[in-house]
Design a protein around this motif. Structure first.
Motif, mmCIF file in Angstrom:
data_model
loop_
_atom_site.group_PDB
_atom_site.id
_atom_site.type_symbol
_atom_site.label_atom_id
_atom_site.label_comp_id
_atom_site.label_asym_id
_atom_site.label_seq_id
_atom_site.Cartn_x
_atom_site.Cartn_y
_atom_site.Cartn_z
ATOM 1 N N GLN A 245 0.825 -1.208 0.000
ATOM 2 C CA GLN A 245 0.000 0.000 0.000
ATOM 3 C C GLN A 245 0.858 1.256 0.000
ATOM 4 O OE1 GLN A 245 -2.677 0.587 3.416
ATOM 5 N NE2 GLN A 245 -4.304 1.030 1.944
ATOM 6 N N GLU A 249 0.397 4.224 -2.714
ATOM 7 C CA GLU A 249 -0.148 5.489 -2.239
ATOM 8 C C GLU A 249 0.906 6.514 -1.871
ATOM 9 O OE1 GLU A 249 -3.241 6.067 -2.420
ATOM 10 O OE2 GLU A 249 -4.038 4.044 -2.749
ATOM 11 N N GLN A 290 -4.136 4.185 5.956
ATOM 12 C CA GLN A 290 -4.602 4.894 4.766
ATOM 13 C C GLN A 290 -5.814 5.766 5.055
ATOM 14 O OE1 GLN A 290 -2.904 5.064 2.032
ATOM 15 N NE2 GLN A 290 -4.365 6.382 0.963
ATOM 16 N N ALA A 318 -4.728 9.587 3.648
ATOM 17 C CA ALA A 318 -5.549 10.235 2.618
ATOM 18 C C ALA A 318 -5.930 11.645 3.053
ATOM 19 C CB ALA A 318 -6.792 9.399 2.331
#
Length: 341
Positions: A245, A249, A290, A318
């Protein structure tokens, strides 16, 4: 052979010898030469008649001593007659079926013959019940509990009898306890998969309870805490996302990368595998994932270790990016030297 359930000074001694029991009205042969009021002798009783009577008596007593699990009668019985066989256990099972049908009760019973002889060879064990599912479950549980002792197991044609031979059966008190445990658990009614068991919590409840314990930080407040050199306690930023991840990201340079599966070991001050910075309980650990679901649970877990300043970033990485905060954070100088494992 087994005692009758009624109180009497007489008892059934064997399949072929029966002492009169007036208290239960047992019809016995009239001695040779005796006559009743009609000058007719009743028919003589056979060995099969005696076995049926004894089996019924045992069934009555077994049912009397049974327990109830989810409206199902359950019990365990070891016959005292070591010469009993599968056929006699089957007669007891048939008597139990008649009695339970009479009272419209589901049932599940384990009937066994103790092993005998110096070698304690295998002896019969029969599980009978009104439900194929319960009988099959009980058989599987018994086989698991009596490891390497169950031989030649099989079901009858309608799968309401499970028959096996068990080595050293009833040679210790464990066997009776194991059989009771098996029939009690197998008799439980199937659980509705949509009805949670008592004490369970949904993941939404677990998450809400975890967050109620935290003083969560917005991305801006987390950034301020990380860059504030005036705070008396150290502050660390921890990224617990998996590597895959992070590669997709991106991340925050300066954050400690500690994946979730080792987090508690790295931040428990009492653990020999802790980080060097985790040597005090006032350390403020700011965790992010995240979107801040896993991070909340992780921070609550650190609270259980006594790290009561642990918290997470609302919205996770995020939200950090959405707030346009720098992806390269200059950590307070007093903390940089403590990042080594």
């Amino acid at each position: 052979m087994e005692d009758d359930i009624t109180s009497s000074s007489s008892s059934t001694l064997s399949y072929g010898q029966v002492i009169t029991r007036n208290s239960v009205g047992v019809a016995l042969p009239i001695p040779h030469g005796s006559q009743n009021s009609h000058d007719e002798s009743p028919p003589l009783r056979t060995l099969d008649d005696v076995r049926d009577q004894v089996a019924t008596t045992i069934a009555v007593r077994t049912l009397r001593d049974a327990e109830t699990v989810d409206a199902c009668k359950v019990g365990v019985y070891f016959t005292l007659d070591r010469a009993a066989d599968n056929q006699f256990l089957g007669q007891i099972a048939s008597a139990l079926r008649r009695l339970c049908r009479l009272h419209a009760k589901p049932y599940l019973f384990a009937l066994g013959v103790p092993s005998r002889g110096p070698a304690l060879s295998a002896s019969p064990l029969l599980i009978c019940g009104s439900s194929e599912r319960a009988v099959e479950s009980a058989g599987l549980l018994v086989r698991t509990k009596l490891l390497n002792r169950v031989e030649s197991e099989r079901f009858d044609s309608v799968r309401t009898h499970w028959v096996a031979r068990v080595r050293d059966l009833a040679s210790s008190s464990f066997d009776a306890a194991a059989l009771w445990d098996a029939v009690c658990k197998a008799a439980r009614a199937p659980i509705d998969p949509l009805v949670p068991p008592p004490g369970s919590r949904s993941i939404a409840q677990i998450l809400a309870d975890a967050r109620a314990r935290l003083e969560r930080l917005t991305p801006q407040r987390a950034y301020e805490a990380l860059t504030d050199t005036s705070r008396p306690w150290p502050v660390v930023l921890v990224d617990i996302r998996p590597e895959a991840q992070r590669q997709v990201e991106g991340g925050i340079r300066g954050a400690m990368i500690i994946e979730r599966n080792v987090l508690e070991w790295r931040f428990d001050p009492q653990c020999p595998h802790r980080l060097s910075v985790a040597d005090r309980y006032d350390l403020q650990v700011v965790i992010f994932c995240q979107e801040s679901f896993t991070s909340s649970l992780a921070a609550a877990s650190l609270h259980d270790l006594g790290m009561l300043q642990a918290t997470d970033i609302i919205g996770g990485f995020a939200a950090w990016k959405e707030a346009r905060l720098p992806l390269e954070v200059e950590i307070a100088p007093s903390i940089v030297a403590s990042f080594d494992d």
